[in-house]
Scaffold this motif. Structure first.
Motif, short mmCIF file in Angstrom:
data_model
loop_
_atom_site.label_atom_id
_atom_site.label_comp_id
_atom_site.label_asym_id
_atom_site.label_seq_id
_atom_site.Cartn_x
_atom_site.Cartn_y
_atom_site.Cartn_z
N GLU A 61 0.61 -69.97 -24.15
CA GLU A 61 0.19 -70.36 -22.81
C GLU A 61 0.94 -71.62 -22.39
O GLU A 61 1.42 -72.39 -23.23
CB GLU A 61 -1.32 -70.64 -22.81
CG GLU A 61 -2.18 -69.42 -23.04
CD GLU A 61 -2.08 -68.41 -21.92
OE1 GLU A 61 -1.99 -68.83 -20.74
OE2 GLU A 61 -2.07 -67.20 -22.20
N VAL A 113 -1.02 -77.96 -20.78
CA VAL A 113 -1.93 -78.45 -19.74
C VAL A 113 -1.22 -79.36 -18.75
O VAL A 113 -1.70 -79.56 -17.64
CB VAL A 113 -3.12 -79.21 -20.37
CG1 VAL A 113 -3.99 -78.24 -21.15
CG2 VAL A 113 -2.65 -80.35 -21.25
N THR A 114 -0.07 -79.89 -19.13
CA THR A 114 0.67 -80.78 -18.23
C THR A 114 1.25 -80.03 -17.04
O THR A 114 1.79 -80.66 -16.13
CB THR A 114 1.80 -81.50 -18.99
OG1 THR A 114 2.63 -80.52 -19.61
CG2 THR A 114 1.24 -82.45 -20.02
N PHE A 115 1.15 -78.70 -17.03
CA PHE A 115 1.68 -77.93 -15.91
C PHE A 115 0.66 -77.74 -14.80
O PHE A 115 1.02 -77.23 -13.75
CB PHE A 115 2.18 -76.57 -16.41
CG PHE A 115 3.59 -76.60 -16.91
CD1 PHE A 115 4.62 -76.08 -16.16
CD2 PHE A 115 3.88 -77.15 -18.14
CE1 PHE A 115 5.92 -76.11 -16.62
CE2 PHE A 115 5.17 -77.18 -18.61
CZ PHE A 115 6.21 -76.67 -17.86
N ASP A 116 -0.56 -78.12 -15.00
CA ASP A 116 -1.52 -77.95 -13.91
C ASP A 116 -1.32 -79.06 -12.87
O ASP A 116 -0.65 -80.06 -13.12
CB ASP A 116 -2.96 -77.89 -14.41
CG ASP A 116 -3.42 -79.19 -15.05
OD1 ASP A 116 -2.64 -80.14 -15.06
OD2 ASP A 116 -4.57 -79.22 -15.53
N GLU A 117 -1.86 -78.86 -11.68
CA GLU A 117 -1.58 -79.74 -10.54
C GLU A 117 -2.08 -81.17 -10.77
O GLU A 117 -1.43 -82.13 -10.36
CB GLU A 117 -2.21 -79.15 -9.27
CG GLU A 117 -1.61 -79.73 -8.01
CD GLU A 117 -1.98 -78.93 -6.78
OE1 GLU A 117 -2.08 -79.56 -5.71
OE2 GLU A 117 -2.17 -77.71 -6.88
N GLU A 118 -3.19 -81.34 -11.42
CA GLU A 118 -3.75 -82.68 -11.67
C GLU A 118 -2.81 -83.52 -12.55
O GLU A 118 -2.55 -84.69 -12.24
CB GLU A 118 -5.11 -82.52 -12.36
CG GLU A 118 -5.78 -83.82 -12.71
CD GLU A 118 -7.06 -83.57 -13.50
OE1 GLU A 118 -7.39 -84.47 -14.30
OE2 GLU A 118 -7.71 -82.53 -13.33
N HIS A 119 -2.28 -82.92 -13.59
CA HIS A 119 -1.37 -83.64 -14.47
C HIS A 119 -0.03 -83.94 -13.77
O HIS A 119 0.58 -84.97 -14.00
CB HIS A 119 -1.14 -82.86 -15.76
CG HIS A 119 -2.26 -82.98 -16.73
ND1 HIS A 119 -3.35 -82.15 -16.70
CD2 HIS A 119 -2.47 -83.86 -17.75
CE1 HIS A 119 -4.18 -82.47 -17.66
NE2 HIS A 119 -3.67 -83.52 -18.33
N GLN A 120 0.44 -83.01 -12.93
CA GLN A 120 1.69 -83.25 -12.21
C GLN A 120 1.55 -84.41 -11.23
O GLN A 120 2.47 -85.22 -11.09
CB GLN A 120 2.13 -81.97 -11.49
CG GLN A 120 2.66 -80.91 -12.43
CD GLN A 120 3.13 -79.66 -11.70
OE1 GLN A 120 2.91 -79.50 -10.51
NE2 GLN A 120 3.77 -78.77 -12.45
N LYS A 121 0.41 -84.51 -10.54
CA LYS A 121 0.19 -85.64 -9.63
C LYS A 121 0.13 -86.95 -10.40
O LYS A 121 0.69 -87.97 -9.96
CB LYS A 121 -1.10 -85.44 -8.84
CG LYS A 121 -0.98 -84.40 -7.75
CD LYS A 121 -2.30 -84.27 -6.99
CE LYS A 121 -2.19 -83.19 -5.92
NZ LYS A 121 -3.45 -83.02 -5.20
#
Length: 181
Positions: A140, A143-151
């Protein structure tokens, strides 16, 4: 001494050739074995005594068929008036010299369909392999690819002023805390 031996061997081979055979770039000794009793009638493609139906070179060096009694009789009749030849005899003379007409040579063979089919088959196989690899081989996404981590990562880059001259933070207005226009 070696040149004399080669010269004598070549003379013996040339003496064994039929008297009507052409020697040189058109029909050399080794090609006469391959063409059999067919008549050499021209220079040929690249100077070789071979037969090939080609649209870009429509006059082959040798005739298509070996002469038979029927063809020889038509050739002697051909020396006279052509109006005395029937259409069937003209076609028989043509087919003795050529395998295909120019229209038959230029006609499509449909081979492109095979190439397209094989190409599409390999493309479909590659797509299925990629899908199966995504399902069963790859993990998978982190988790760094979700929008919260990217912001959060973007905010950290702006706070650290990473590459402020030409990079991403050069488009950030630090005084007004918003993107430049």
């Amino acid at each position: 001494m070696a040149l004399r031996l080669i010269n004598n061997a070549l003379r013996r081979q040339l003496a064994a050739l039929p008297h009507n055979a052409q020697v040189g770039s058109v029909a050399s000794i080794h090609t006469l074995d391959k063409i059999g009793k067919r008549e050499v009638v021209g220079f040929g493609w690249n100077g070789t005594a071979c037969y090939a139906d080609r649209a870009d070179y429509p006059m082959p060096a040798v005739r298509f068929r070996e002469p038979t009694n029927e063809i020889n009789a038509l050739r002697t009749k051909e020396q006279g008036d052509w109006k005395k030849l029937s259409p069937q005899e003209i076609k028989a003379l043509y087919r003795a010299s050529f395998c295909q007409t120019i229209a038959e040579v230029q006609a499509g063979s449909g081979e492109w369909k095979l190439h397209l089919g094989v190409g599409l088959l390999f493309t479909a196989a590659a797509i299925w392999i990629a899908i199966l690899m995504n399902l069963f081989v790859y993990d998978e996404l982190p988790v760094t690819f979700d929008e919260e981590h990217q912001k959060a990562q973007l905010k950290r880059m702006i706070d650290l002023e990473i590459n402020p001259v030409t990079g991403l933070t050069s488009k950030w207005d630090y005084e007004n805390k918003k993107w430049k226009n």
